[in-house]
Design a protein around this motif. Sequence first.
Motif, PDB file in Angstrom:
ATOM      1  N   SER A  57       0.827  -1.208   0.000  1.00 14.31           N
ATOM      2  CA  SER A  57       0.000   0.000   0.000  1.00 14.31           C
ATOM      3  C   SER A  57       0.859   1.255   0.000  1.00 14.31           C
ATOM      4  N   GLN A 101      -7.584   0.249  -0.457  1.00 17.90           N
ATOM      5  CA  GLN A 101      -7.823  -0.964   0.323  1.00 17.90           C
ATOM      6  C   GLN A 101      -9.031  -0.724   1.218  1.00 17.90           C
ATOM      7  N   ASP A 183      -5.948  -1.442  -4.779  1.00 20.44           N
ATOM      8  CA  ASP A 183      -5.268  -2.029  -3.626  1.00 20.44           C
ATOM      9  C   ASP A 183      -6.173  -3.077  -2.985  1.00 20.44           C
TER      10      ASP A 183
HETATM   11 MG   LIG Z   1      -1.994  -2.688   2.200  1.00 22.45          MG
END
Ligand SMILES: [Mg+2]
Lengths: 331, 328
Positions: A57, A101, A183
């Motif tokens: 990330s 994410q 992500d």
């Molecule tokens: Mg991550």
Amino acid sequence: MTAEEPLLQATNLHTWFELRQWGFLRVGSVRAVDGVDFELGRGESVAFVGESGCGKSSLARTLLGLHNPSHGDVIFEGQHLSELKGEARRQYLARVGYVQQDPFGALPPFMDVRRLLSEPLIIHGVKDRDERERRICQALQEVRLTQVDEILPKFPHMLSGGQQQRVVIARALLLEPAMLIADEPVSMLDASVRVEILNLLRRIQTERGLTLAFITHDLSTVRHYADRIFVMYAGRVVEQAPVEQLLDNPQHPYTRALLAAIADVDADNALDERDVPDGEPPSLLHPPEGCRFHPRCPQAMAGLCDRQDPPLFEPEAGHYSACWLQDPERD
Amino acid sequence: MTDARERLLQVRNLQLHYRTRRGTARAVDGVDLDVGRNEALVVLGESGSGKSSLAKALMRLLPRNVARYSGQVMLGGDELMGMDDERFRSGVQWNRIAMVMQAAMNALNPVVRVGEQVAEPLRVHRGWSKAAAMERVVETFAIVGVSRDFVTRYPFELSGGMRQRVVLAMALITEPELVILDEPTSALDVLTQASIMNVLKRIKREQGTSFILITHDVATSSELADRVALMYAGQVVEQSDARDFFHHPAHPYSKLLMDSVPRLHQSEPPGYIPGEPPDLIDPPAGCRFADRCPSRFGRCSEDPPAFELNGERRVRCWLHEEGTDHDG
Ligand SMILES: [Mg+2]
Ligand SMILES: Nc1ncnc2c1ncn2[C@@H]1O[C@H](COP(=O)(O)OP(=O)(O)OP(=O)(O)O)[C@@H](O)[C@H]1O
Ligand SMILES: Nc1ncnc2c1ncn2[C@@H]1O[C@H](COP(=O)(O)OP(=O)(O)OP(=O)(O)O)[C@@H](O)[C@H]1O
Ligand code: SF4
Ligand SMILES: [Mg+2]
């Protein structure tokens, strides 16, 4: 990859976070991204794979310009990201769509779908209401939320996980990006929905000719959705190759361990224990000297792997591995 | 369940419904299960299908808004549902059946050393001395692969994988006959998952423990399952031997689910199941899978019972009604 100019280049990219105690005492740096180089071509789909905390990330956010690299740079369409300021930087963010994410945290709970899709268009100066509506409908169609009138007035909590993720993807597409960074786009979703969302991303990527970079910790799905794979470990890319070569002929011991840990579903899986390297990924505050995988590596060579950092070797064309085993000069 | 295996747990027509503002949610709606001794039954199902509710019903860890809780649960010859709460708590819960709750590794008390937390069931339910309990903690840590130095650590000093082993130790410490694991690996990395599954395999082999493993992940399920029960909208739609389930699934939902499993070395992309599961409040009258089912026919507007097939297999689908031959 073709000889044409890559869409994006990461050169010697480092993203370190300063760790402070009590808010001011500098304790050290978390080397979340620690020397990464790669090029992404136009219209290519790549996957970054690695364990939790390996820096995936952080790398994504650095590519998006949300973190400033500590060293190195991101070059997009020939322009150095570090040199983009103000309006130019904002334009860059319109060129790169981001699916962050955790889809459930990605949508503001107090906005209905119409409003949360209008927002980025307003920010990027689409003043005409009808034009906004047209683009929103088009994006929703593209993510196969075809009952547009039903979806627009809904708030995120009224949507299923899969629908929420479609809205997030629609939002990322609104500004007609050249690249999409996703992500872990499916890790929070049910298995039956995952494939549907991955198919959707792949279709949008091919239809629009987008560059798609997606992050995953699940190697079993990558074959159908990525052209190239980057395997990350402790802030580094340790292996990179076209997907078939990586899955069928893995070179780095870490990649091999990942592949050995997952087997295709079979009733016999319950009978045998799997080979799993001992231990856990190292601290990014004090990564080990030499190869970062050496404390867990079943093939580590004393005196070499624990002392010297392996560079990326190219055991076959287009296939790179940062492991001394692949050193052609090794006797 | 293979015939040679002695039956440990038998569940019949288990119901757990919740009162909600919108009506009654039938989270567990007529579930039958069988678990043999030293057997691992995997309960598979997508999010919201009622897996955790089923586990809580077996452990009698019920929320306050229960609308209905009924059925038969036999554990090694004892009927549990008729047992009063006090006897259940002192004799069964955490003693004969223990559970690792979903996301338990994040629910450890942050200010208590992990060793003390793991010792708690022995101290509280069995009145063990601290010294004796700590000795057992060290032994149990060895079984799950946690070094004894960790006894005095706090949860934040442990990685996710280590915390998961600690909560597993907490479930094992009373040497229960049955351990229920609710999504024990879903928050973990591939390598950590594999090493936790290795630990479970070893415990099953060496300690003879029986397991109910709850997961939404077919690949994970295959790492432990002797048998599989697949849940859909509060019901078990198929219950089969693992080999049958993975290689010759019988229910249309099982087939689609198996087709949706990505395979590393398969060239065609996996399939998926369009549509969404029904609301558990007022589920459709007939087969709950009907509106997503590619094989649906007239009969499916009635609720199918579980049909028994060869090999102790139960399938809740009209295609498997005796005498009908729709297999394909
Ligand atoms: Mg991550
Ligand atoms: N803003 C930040 N400040 C300080 N440390 C950070 C920050 N963001 C990430 N980190 C640290 O950097 C490391 C890499 O984190 P990152 O989130 O990039 O990993 P990841 O590979 O995406 O993990 P996951 O699979 O869990 O999402 C971790 O040790 C994390 O704690
Ligand atoms: N205490 C409660 N009150 C009302 N409804 C509840 C309660 N607990 C769970 N539910 C509902 O019951 C259904 C089944 O929930 P349950 O947690 O058992 O599913 P699950 O299969 O474990 O899902 P997941 O895979 O997401 O953990 C869901 O619709 C859920 O919203
Ligand atoms: S460089 Fe050495 S320690 Fe690192 S992966 Fe290769 S063999 Fe293992
Ligand atoms: Mg659950």
